[in-house]
Design an enzyme around this catalytic site. Sequence first.
Site, PDB file in Angstrom:
ATOM      1  N   GLY A   1       0.772  -0.929   0.004  1.00  0.00           N
ATOM      2  CA  GLY A   1       0.101   0.018   0.107  1.00  0.00           C
ATOM      3  C   GLY A   1       0.883   1.196   0.115  1.00  0.00           C
TER       4      GLY A   1
ATOM      5  N   ASN B   1       0.879  -2.591   5.244  1.00  0.00           N
ATOM      6  CA  ASN B   1       0.349  -0.971   5.332  1.00  0.00           C
ATOM      7  C   ASN B   1      -1.096  -1.266   4.481  1.00  0.00           C
ATOM      8  OD1 ASN B   1       0.217   1.917   5.822  1.00  0.00           O
ATOM      9  ND2 ASN B   1       0.553   1.946   3.565  1.00  0.00           N
TER      10      ASN B   1
ATOM     11  N   SER C   1      -5.230   0.239  13.730  1.00  0.00           N
ATOM     12  CA  SER C   1      -5.877   1.426  14.012  1.00  0.00           C
ATOM     13  C   SER C   1      -6.436   1.512  15.094  1.00  0.00           C
ATOM     14  CB  SER C   1      -7.105   1.232  12.973  1.00  0.00           C
ATOM     15  OG  SER C   1      -7.962   2.433  12.908  1.00  0.00           O
TER      16      SER C   1
ATOM     17  N   TYR D   1     -14.530  -2.426   9.386  1.00  0.00           N
ATOM     18  CA  TYR D   1     -12.778  -1.829   9.594  1.00  0.00           C
ATOM     19  C   TYR D   1     -12.362  -2.314  10.971  1.00  0.00           C
ATOM     20  CZ  TYR D   1      -9.183   1.292   9.218  1.00  0.00           C
ATOM     21  OH  TYR D   1      -7.828   2.037   9.328  1.00  0.00           O
TER      22      TYR D   1
ATOM     23  N   ALA E   1     -13.180  -4.478  13.062  1.00  0.00           N
ATOM     24  CA  ALA E   1     -13.055  -5.935  13.196  1.00  0.00           C
ATOM     25  C   ALA E   1     -11.767  -6.314  12.600  1.00  0.00           C
ATOM     26  CB  ALA E   1     -14.162  -6.604  12.681  1.00  0.00           C
ATOM     27  N   THR E   2     -11.550  -5.825  11.330  1.00  0.00           N
ATOM     28  CA  THR E   2     -10.586  -6.199  10.782  1.00  0.00           C
ATOM     29  C   THR E   2      -8.917  -5.867  11.294  1.00  0.00           C
ATOM     30  OG1 THR E   2     -10.170  -4.348   9.245  1.00  0.00           O
ATOM     31  CG2 THR E   2     -11.255  -6.256   8.275  1.00  0.00           C
ATOM     32  N   LYS E   3      -9.025  -4.703  11.850  1.00  0.00           N
ATOM     33  CA  LYS E   3      -7.906  -4.144  12.716  1.00  0.00           C
ATOM     34  C   LYS E   3      -7.768  -4.895  13.955  1.00  0.00           C
ATOM     35  CE  LYS E   3      -6.503  -1.398   9.457  1.00  0.00           C
ATOM     36  NZ  LYS E   3      -5.392  -1.619   8.635  1.00  0.00           N
TER      37      LYS E   3
ATOM     38  N   ILE F   1      -5.651  10.649  11.302  1.00  0.00           N
ATOM     39  CA  ILE F   1      -4.480  11.051  10.530  1.00  0.00           C
ATOM     40  C   ILE F   1      -4.899  11.904   9.405  1.00  0.00           C
ATOM     41  CG2 ILE F   1      -2.478  10.423   9.171  1.00  0.00           C
ATOM     42  CD1 ILE F   1      -2.400   9.788  12.274  1.00  0.00           C
TER      43      ILE F   1
END
Length: 239
Positions: free
Chosen positions: A8, A81, A133, A146, A148-150, A179
């Site tokens: 990424g 990333n 995150s 999102y 849950a993935t992190k 950010i």
Amino acid sequence: MKTALVTGGTGDIGRAIIRRLVESGYRVIFTYEKNERMARSLSAMLGAEGIRCDVSDDRSVEELFRILGEKGESVDILVNNAGISREGLFIDSVIEDWKDMFDVNFFGAVRMTGKVLPDMLSRGEGIIINMASIWGIKGASCESIYAATKAALINLTKSLSNEYARSGIRVNAVAPGFIEGRMNSHYSTEDREEILEEIPEGRFGTPDDVAKTVVFLTGDDSAYITGQTISVDGGWSQI
């Protein structure tokens, strides 16, 4: 010269990580999926090498490592990333939404890690850094997928660090807060003001704040740190 592989690489945080790694003396290879123009610009400006790769696709990852093998490249540092984000109510989501985001944010890191680990194990050293995150720590309304993935990535980090610490491999995660950049550009002025009031430092983070933490985790000064998730959020996750 040690080689760092950053997935990424054309996003705001990815570009900052590449720049900091290059400045720190690493040879940097980065992946990108669509933004070839930015990839070429990064290569020209920083001397990093961009290779197209979709981390959610097994064949694309296989091709990436075939290319690296032909070049004789050995990955010393992997920075997972690459990631995507979409907002929405849980009740409006469908299983395909969950599968798509997990395939990039979580299984993308799993695929990449699985590819670099055998060589790292054979050499008895290596560094893996996963981009988590604040939402993987706190959870977030309208970002359940999102988050849950992190959260999964954070626990993968802990598990892998336990498995491979005695093999000379350190695995850590970095958890950015709010950010400045494209990913958060959709927030309204009112939303930004409300978020800012919650951040103890009273400012939003920059991609470079994240990048400097990543580079710290690659160096000797962090040699006794593994299995950790370092929040880069101005104290927001402590509220």
